[in-house]
Design an enzyme around this catalytic site. Structure first.
Site, short mmCIF file in Angstrom:
data_model
loop_
_atom_site.label_atom_id
_atom_site.label_comp_id
_atom_site.label_asym_id
_atom_site.label_seq_id
_atom_site.Cartn_x
_atom_site.Cartn_y
_atom_site.Cartn_z
N LYS A 147 50.18 48.48 19.80
CA LYS A 147 49.69 47.28 20.47
C LYS A 147 48.27 47.45 20.99
O LYS A 147 47.60 46.48 21.31
CB LYS A 147 50.63 46.87 21.59
CG LYS A 147 51.97 46.38 21.08
CD LYS A 147 52.80 45.76 22.20
CE LYS A 147 54.06 45.11 21.64
NZ LYS A 147 55.05 46.11 21.17
C1 PLP Z 1 56.07 45.82 20.20
C2 PLP Z 1 56.64 46.96 19.46
C3 PLP Z 1 57.32 46.80 18.23
C4 PLP Z 1 57.61 45.45 17.63
O1 PLP Z 1 56.44 44.83 17.15
P1 PLP Z 1 56.49 43.25 16.81
O2 PLP Z 1 55.08 42.92 16.43
O3 PLP Z 1 56.90 42.58 18.08
O4 PLP Z 1 57.46 43.05 15.73
C5 PLP Z 1 57.77 47.94 17.56
N1 PLP Z 1 57.58 49.16 18.07
C6 PLP Z 1 56.94 49.37 19.25
C7 PLP Z 1 56.80 50.75 19.76
C8 PLP Z 1 56.44 48.28 19.98
O5 PLP Z 1 55.81 48.49 21.14
#
Ligand code: PLP
Length: 442
Positions: free
Chosen positions: A107
């Site tokens: 993210k």
């Molecule tokens: C947010 C997150 C996901 C999921 O990603 P999306 O874009 O919401 O599908 C998967 N793994 C981790 C570690 C995350 O922080």
């Protein structure tokens, strides 16, 4: 580029306005009016290009007219200022390690890009909403609820961005110690509200604030969740970086993406639609299986989220799925040709962590483990295929699960080690909207 709302009841907007407002007034998600094609010369000679050049060329058509080229290059360069390696686990499976950013989760890419775009728009005095021009000098308040990873990435991305104040609500005692430090120790323009309730309480409080006219008169509120185009679109970058490092050009990879709200995989599908060679996509889900069920029944039925070990994927109503349908013009046949969805249990997840360590000496976090097993299953049914899974979080974020199933405790990276000694500063708050409103009005 213009963006329309997937609910089709709001006017089209440019990148700037889509970024500033987050969600369309009709509660739909913004989607680009056309999907640009990447230059096939870039694909053929991709190893000759720097990551910065690749990222710039991928995002340029989406942003042009809202941000000047030179500034965009600067934003892109800052966004990806950490390694994104493709690491072989065995001869046919590779891990795209997305956890080398400042908060150790993928993210970081989206949060860093969005924060810099928003900071730029605020600085230019271009925060325009509902026909009101906000002159320069106006501050924007980013209000966000987090169950863990989002808050850290957003806090870090917006840290020190002029003209932007960030208020993060998190459930007291329900995020991991590392995550809490990431949220609560930065200070400056980042404030943490420690809500004595659940994540759902936090989310409800934030929703109430967005709907409250009085608060919105007092403050210019915006959200930083994954439906924002400026968080969603830059996630395409690392699919191109993966291809750049892919050893077999004649045999494009199958890519497995641990999925919760489906923003990440949706960016990958968009990249494929734009011309990036990818054999197939796998949506790797935990037992929150709304999309795997949809792929079986063609019925989209949101459910209550079930808590699992891969908690960042505990989503019962994945909001970005509507964008995936949009990419394939709502054709189930085309969708099926591009996407398989798999659901994995916690037991299978921990068995996988244990197996991958025993067989290949590779440490998976629970999210990456879901991605890895989903890929392995697909490859079992499609002999000869080779693939990549996305490792979306650093194993150190889940030290107990990892230690229990590998017998080793992952090393703490320096960036985390340092913040663990910093002092937590929060405002404690009851889980009721009145408390948040008083805070926002003061
Ligand atoms: C947010 C997150 C996901 C999921 O990603 P999306 O874009 O919401 O599908 C998967 N793994 C981790 C570690 C995350 O922080």
């Amino acid at each position: 580029m213009k963006y329309y709302s997937t609910n089709k009841q709001s006017p089209v907007v440019d990148f700037r306005e889509a970024t500033i407002s987050g969600q369309a007034p009709d509660k739909g998600l913004y989607f680009p009016e056309s999907i640009p094609s990447v230059d096939q010369e870039l694909i053929r000679n991709i190893e000759k290009y720097s990551n910065e050049e690749i990222a710039f060329r991928v995002i340029h058509p989406y942003v042009a007219n809202s941000i000047a080229d030179e500034k965009l290059m600067e934003i892109v360069t800052e966004t990806i200022s950490f390694p994104i390696p493709l690491v072989p686990v065995n001869e046919s499976v590779y891990s795209l390690e997305l956890f080398h950013g400042p908060t150790l989760a993928f993210k970081d890419v989206g949060a860093r890009f969005m924060s810099r775009c928003l900071g730029y728009f605020v600085k230019m005095g271009e925060t325009l909403r509902h026909g009101q021009a906000g002159g320069s000098g106006q501050t924007v308040t980013v209000l966000v609820a987090t169950s863990g990873d989002t808050g850290g990435a957003v806090a870090n991305g917006f840290y020190n961005v002029e003209g932007v104040e960030v208020i993060i609500l998190y459930p007291s005692g329900k995020v991991s110690p590392v995550q809490e430090k990431q949220l609560t120790t930065l200070g400056k323009n980042i404030r943490a509200l420690e809500v004595l309730g659940s994540f759902d309480d936090c989310q409800q409080m934030v929703k109430n604030a967005f709907a409250d006219k009085e608060v919105n008169k007092n403050r210019f509120l915006t959200s930083a969740n994954s439906i924002n185009v400026a968080r969603w679109l830059p996630q395409q970058f690392y699919y191109f970086f993966a291809y750049k490092q892919w050893p077999d050009r004649n045999n494009p990879p199958v890519i497995s993406v641990p999925s919760g709200n489906f923003g990440n995989i949706c960016a990958g599908l968009l990249a494929k639609r734009s011309g990036l060679p990818v054999e197939h996509f796998i949506a790797a889900c935990n037992v929150n299986d709304v999309v795997p069920e949809f792929m079986k029944t063609e019925r989209f039925e949101p459910k209550q989220a079930i808590p699992t070990l891969s908690n960042a994927m505990d989503v019962g109503n994945p909001s970005n799925f509507v964008r995936i349908l949009e990419i394939f013009a709502h054709s189930f046949t085309t969708l099926e040709q591009n996407l398989t969805a798999v659901s994995i249990t916690d037991k299978e997840t921990t068995d996988t962590i244990s197996d991958a360590f025993k067989q290949y000496n590779y440490i998976l976090d629970p999210h990456g483990a879901v991605g890895y097993l989903a890929l392995k299953r697909y490859m079992g049914a499609h002999p000869g295929s080779k693939g990549i899974f996305l490792e979306t979080a650093h194993p150190v974020k889940f030290p107990d699960a990892v230690e229990k199933h590998t017998g080793t405790r992952p090393d703490i990276p320096a960036s985390v080690y340092n913040i663990m000694n910093n002092k937590k500063v929060t405002v404690k708050m009851k889980p009721d909207y009145k408390a948040l409103k008083d805070y926002l009005m003061s």
